[in-house]
Design an enzyme around this catalytic site. Structure first.
Site, PDB file in Angstrom:
ATOM      1  N   SER A 293       0.844  -1.194   0.000  1.00 42.88           N
ATOM      2  CA  SER A 293       0.000   0.000   0.000  1.00 42.88           C
ATOM      3  C   SER A 293       0.882   1.248   0.000  1.00 42.88           C
ATOM      4  CB  SER A 293      -0.912  -0.006   1.221  1.00 42.88           C
ATOM      5  OG  SER A 293      -1.511   1.264   1.321  1.00 42.88           O
TER       6      SER A 293
ATOM      7  N   HIS B  31      -0.871  -1.286  -4.474  1.00 39.92           N
ATOM      8  CA  HIS B  31      -2.179  -0.943  -3.913  1.00 39.92           C
ATOM      9  C   HIS B  31      -2.248   0.566  -3.694  1.00 39.92           C
ATOM     10  CE1 HIS B  31      -5.870  -1.961  -1.712  1.00 39.92           C
ATOM     11  NE2 HIS B  31      -5.528  -1.008  -0.857  1.00 39.92           N
TER      12      HIS B  31
ATOM     13  N   ASP C 264      -4.565   3.676  -2.453  1.00 36.73           N
ATOM     14  CA  ASP C 264      -5.733   4.023  -1.641  1.00 36.73           C
ATOM     15  C   ASP C 264      -6.209   5.441  -1.950  1.00 36.73           C
ATOM     16  OD1 ASP C 264      -6.092   1.693   0.146  1.00 36.73           O
ATOM     17  OD2 ASP C 264      -4.045   2.188   0.758  1.00 36.73           O
TER      18      ASP C 264
ATOM     19  N   MET D 298      -8.843   8.279  -1.156  1.00 36.70           N
ATOM     20  CA  MET D 298      -9.786   8.665  -0.088  1.00 36.70           C
ATOM     21  C   MET D 298     -10.280  10.090  -0.303  1.00 36.70           C
ATOM     22  SD  MET D 298      -7.609   7.325   3.127  1.00 36.70           S
ATOM     23  CE  MET D 298      -6.879   5.694   3.194  1.00 36.70           C
TER      24      MET D 298
ATOM     25  N   HIS E  46      -7.841   1.123  -4.938  1.00 40.21           N
ATOM     26  CA  HIS E  46      -8.876   0.917  -3.912  1.00 40.21           C
ATOM     27  C   HIS E  46      -9.581   2.260  -3.676  1.00 40.21           C
ATOM     28  CE1 HIS E  46      -9.567  -0.072   0.689  1.00 40.21           C
ATOM     29  NE2 HIS E  46     -10.690   0.101   0.043  1.00 40.21           N
TER      30      HIS E  46
ATOM     31  N   MET F  12     -11.946   4.628  -1.969  1.00 37.24           N
ATOM     32  CA  MET F  12     -12.727   4.838  -0.738  1.00 37.24           C
ATOM     33  C   MET F  12     -13.391   6.196  -0.900  1.00 37.24           C
ATOM     34  SD  MET F  12      -9.984   3.365   1.973  1.00 37.24           S
ATOM     35  CE  MET F  12      -8.670   3.406   0.768  1.00 37.24           C
TER      36      MET F  12
ATOM     37  N   MET G 190     -11.876  -5.894   4.039  1.00 37.90           N
ATOM     38  CA  MET G 190     -11.120  -4.978   4.908  1.00 37.90           C
ATOM     39  C   MET G 190     -10.975  -5.609   6.292  1.00 37.90           C
ATOM     40  SD  MET G 190     -10.265  -2.365   3.141  1.00 37.90           S
ATOM     41  CE  MET G 190      -9.506  -1.485   4.498  1.00 37.90           C
TER      42      MET G 190
ATOM     43  N   PHE H 151      -7.149   4.707   7.285  1.00 36.66           N
ATOM     44  CA  PHE H 151      -5.779   4.962   7.747  1.00 36.66           C
ATOM     45  C   PHE H 151      -4.933   3.698   7.691  1.00 36.66           C
ATOM     46  CE2 PHE H 151      -8.642   7.919   9.743  1.00 36.66           C
ATOM     47  CZ  PHE H 151      -8.015   9.146   9.536  1.00 36.66           C
TER      48      PHE H 151
ATOM     49  N   ASP I 134      -6.912  -6.499   3.389  1.00 31.24           N
ATOM     50  CA  ASP I 134      -6.267  -5.186   3.516  1.00 31.24           C
ATOM     51  C   ASP I 134      -6.458  -4.637   4.924  1.00 31.24           C
ATOM     52  OD1 ASP I 134      -5.317  -2.605   3.125  1.00 31.24           O
ATOM     53  OD2 ASP I 134      -6.926  -1.993   1.762  1.00 31.24           O
ATOM     54  N   GLY I 135      -5.329  -4.387   5.600  1.00 27.39           N
ATOM     55  CA  GLY I 135      -5.360  -3.744   6.913  1.00 27.39           C
ATOM     56  C   GLY I 135      -4.691  -4.580   7.983  1.00 27.39           C
ATOM     57  N   GLY I 136      -3.600  -4.052   8.541  1.00 26.67           N
ATOM     58  CA  GLY I 136      -2.936  -4.715   9.662  1.00 26.67           C
ATOM     59  C   GLY I 136      -2.222  -6.005   9.298  1.00 26.67           C
TER      60      GLY I 136
HETATM   61  C1  DX5 Z   1      -6.779   1.641   4.826  1.00 24.88           C
HETATM   62  C2  DX5 Z   1      -6.180   1.277   3.513  1.00 24.88           C
HETATM   63  C3  DX5 Z   1      -5.063   0.310   3.579  1.00 24.88           C
HETATM   64  C4  DX5 Z   1      -3.875   0.737   4.395  1.00 24.88           C
HETATM   65  C5  DX5 Z   1      -3.139  -0.501   4.833  1.00 24.88           C
HETATM   66  O1  DX5 Z   1      -7.951   2.330   4.594  1.00 24.88           O
HETATM   67  O2  DX5 Z   1      -7.163   0.703   2.670  1.00 24.88           O
HETATM   68  O3  DX5 Z   1      -4.658  -0.083   2.281  1.00 24.88           O
HETATM   69  O4  DX5 Z   1      -3.014   1.594   3.725  1.00 24.88           O
HETATM   70  O5  DX5 Z   1      -2.124  -0.154   5.687  1.00 24.88           O
HETATM   71  P1  DX5 Z   1      -1.551  -1.146   6.780  1.00 24.88           P
HETATM   72  O6  DX5 Z   1      -0.985  -2.335   6.077  1.00 24.88           O
HETATM   73  O7  DX5 Z   1      -0.509  -0.321   7.480  1.00 24.88           O
HETATM   74  O8  DX5 Z   1      -2.692  -1.527   7.687  1.00 24.88           O
HETATM   75 ZN    ZN Z   2      -6.531  -0.181   0.785  1.00 26.81          ZN
END
Ligand code: DX5
Ligand code: ZN
Length: 215
Positions: free
Chosen positions: A7, A32, A34, A36, A65, A67, A135, A141, A173-175
């Site tokens: 990302s 990836h 993002d 927003m 992605h 958002m 997600m 974030f 995606d995420g963490g």
């Molecule tokens: C959050 C994004 C993710 C984010 C992932 O809204 O969609 O793609 O950047 O970041 P990490 O891997 O640090 O959770």
């Molecule tokens: Zn994402």
């Protein structure tokens, strides 16, 4: 083998070219991106001009992605700079029509669900999807903690994709880090997005390797 999609939100933008080059040598499979809008999620990132510059330089496919609120308004613009183009089920667009439009522009279509959405809600749209993104944090974030509630969703989606005899990639995606990657892959993920884990690593090569091969 599982695909890795770093990302770019967590990248150092002043050093992006070098980071893209390094990570492509490390064997990442896509990028990836993002997007927003400050409305669908409480954060603002980047849009078409930034992605366009990345597209000129990156060799791996771009996994965008969205958002953003009512994404159908911007599909054409983003399709021009994407390989995979995804939007949120919860974002207020006609889901089937938007997925079809993405494919008409020659992109792979991706439907994304937030932690509050149950996988059963999107089963009917699976034939129109090339990828589904689950997600594992609230979108908005990077750097948040992985929510294990995403794992049974991957399992259910994998089962339903098989039942409908479809070829749909499953992205998470995420963490994501070396440990949560293992859990996600065991639950059925075939594409791992990772932001802070990769870009904060001292050795990005070893980090990508731990995601791909530490399973
Ligand atoms: C959050 C994004 C993710 C984010 C992932 O809204 O969609 O793609 O950047 O970041 P990490 O891997 O640090 O959770
Ligand atoms: Zn994402």
């Amino acid at each position: 083998m599982v695909k890795i999609s770093p990302s770019v939100l967590s990248a150092n933008f002043l050093d992006l070219k070098e980071q893209i080059e390094k990570l492509e040598q490390a064997g990442v499979d896509m990028w990836h991106l993002d997007v927003m809008d400050g409305i669908f999620v409480p954060n603002i990132s980047f849009g078409v001009p930034v992605i366009k510059s990345i597209k000129k330089y990156a060799k791996a496919p771009l996994d965008v992605h969205l958002m953003i609120d009512r994404p159908h308004r911007y599909i054409k613009e983003f399709a021009e700079v994407s390989d995979y183009l995804g939007f949120h089920y919860e974002a207020g667009s006609d889901v089937a029509a938007t997925l079809k439009e993405i494919r008409e522009y020659g992109c792979k279509s991706c439907l994304t669900i937030k932690p509050c959405t149950e996988p059963e809600e999107i089963f009917e749209f699976l034939p129109l999807c090339d990828m589904v993104l689950v997600m594992s944090v609230e979108p908005g974030f990077g750097g948040q903690k992985f929510m294990p509630s995403a794992l049974p969703k991957l399992e259910k989606l994998k089962e339903e994709i098989k039942r409908q005899n479809l070829n749909v990639e499953l992205e998470i995606d995420g963490g994501i880090n070396a440990e949560t990657a293992k859990l996600a892959v065991n639950a059925g993920a075939s594409v791992l997005v990772a932001g802070s884990f990769i870009f904060s690593a001292e050795d990005m090569n070893a980090c990508v390797d731990s995601l791909k091969n530490g399973l």
